[in-house]
Scaffold this motif. Structure first.
Motif, mmCIF file in Angstrom:
data_model
loop_
_atom_site.group_PDB
_atom_site.id
_atom_site.type_symbol
_atom_site.label_atom_id
_atom_site.label_comp_id
_atom_site.label_asym_id
_atom_site.label_seq_id
_atom_site.Cartn_x
_atom_site.Cartn_y
_atom_site.Cartn_z
ATOM 1 N N PHE A 76 0.810 -1.220 0.030
ATOM 2 C CA PHE A 76 -0.036 -0.186 -0.155
ATOM 3 C C PHE A 76 0.844 1.172 -0.093
ATOM 4 C CE2 PHE A 76 -2.680 3.147 2.084
ATOM 5 C CZ PHE A 76 -3.686 3.192 1.202
ATOM 6 N N LEU A 78 1.334 4.740 0.833
ATOM 7 C CA LEU A 78 0.818 5.743 1.661
ATOM 8 C C LEU A 78 0.879 7.221 1.077
ATOM 9 C CD1 LEU A 78 2.285 4.983 5.194
ATOM 10 C CD2 LEU A 78 -0.113 4.713 4.539
ATOM 11 N N LYS A 79 1.767 7.625 0.125
ATOM 12 C CA LYS A 79 1.813 8.849 -0.586
ATOM 13 C C LYS A 79 0.569 9.100 -1.159
ATOM 14 C CE LYS A 79 6.878 8.675 -0.444
ATOM 15 N NZ LYS A 79 8.005 7.754 -0.886
ATOM 16 N N GLU A 80 -0.003 7.885 -1.926
ATOM 17 C CA GLU A 80 -1.216 8.117 -2.337
ATOM 18 C C GLU A 80 -2.435 8.503 -1.547
ATOM 19 O OE1 GLU A 80 -2.236 4.678 -4.802
ATOM 20 O OE2 GLU A 80 -0.351 4.661 -5.963
ATOM 21 N N GLN A 81 -2.417 8.331 -0.359
ATOM 22 C CA GLN A 81 -3.249 8.988 0.482
ATOM 23 C C GLN A 81 -2.872 9.909 1.375
ATOM 24 O OE1 GLN A 81 -6.426 7.489 0.436
ATOM 25 N NE2 GLN A 81 -6.229 6.368 -1.251
ATOM 26 N N SER A 83 -4.255 11.975 3.604
ATOM 27 C CA SER A 83 -5.075 12.063 4.804
ATOM 28 C C SER A 83 -4.531 11.038 5.851
ATOM 29 C CB SER A 83 -6.510 11.773 4.506
ATOM 30 O OG SER A 83 -6.758 10.669 4.183
ATOM 31 N N ILE A 84 -3.551 10.009 5.223
ATOM 32 C CA ILE A 84 -3.043 8.993 6.278
ATOM 33 C C ILE A 84 -1.774 9.382 6.638
ATOM 34 C CG2 ILE A 84 -2.575 6.555 6.482
ATOM 35 C CD1 ILE A 84 -5.014 6.125 4.817
#
Length: 87
Positions: A76, A78-81, A83-84
């Motif tokens: 997964f 994290l850079k694509e999200q 907000s996380i």
């Protein structure tokens, strides 16, 4: 009491503990070599039986879910999200 390893293996098979049944002679040798207590011996047997069952259950649930592909949290990004956070 007079019973053989084969008798014990048959009992494990009747209980549907086939993995343990197959590996019982090796477990008995290890227990003797390492002087396991009864609790240690039982714990090793149960952990050995539990792991493949858990893997099969996960595999079955993933199959039932009919996901188009499998993606673990390790993959997964994290850079694509934004907000996380990682921390």
């Amino acid at each position: 009491m007079n019973f053989s390893v084969e008798d014990l293996q048959a009992q494990f098979q009747r209980l549907r503990m086939t993995e343990t049944s197959k590996e019982l002679p090796d477990f008995l040798r290890q227990a003797e070599t390492h002087a396991w207590t009864y609790k240690e011996f039982l714990r090793e047997l149960l952990m050995y039986e539990e792991k493949p069952r858990e893997e099969k259950m996960i595999e079955k649930h993933l199959k039932w879910a009919k996901f188009p592909y499998q993606k673990s949290l390790k993959k997964f990004d994290l850079k694509e999200q934004p907000s996380i956070s990682e921390g």
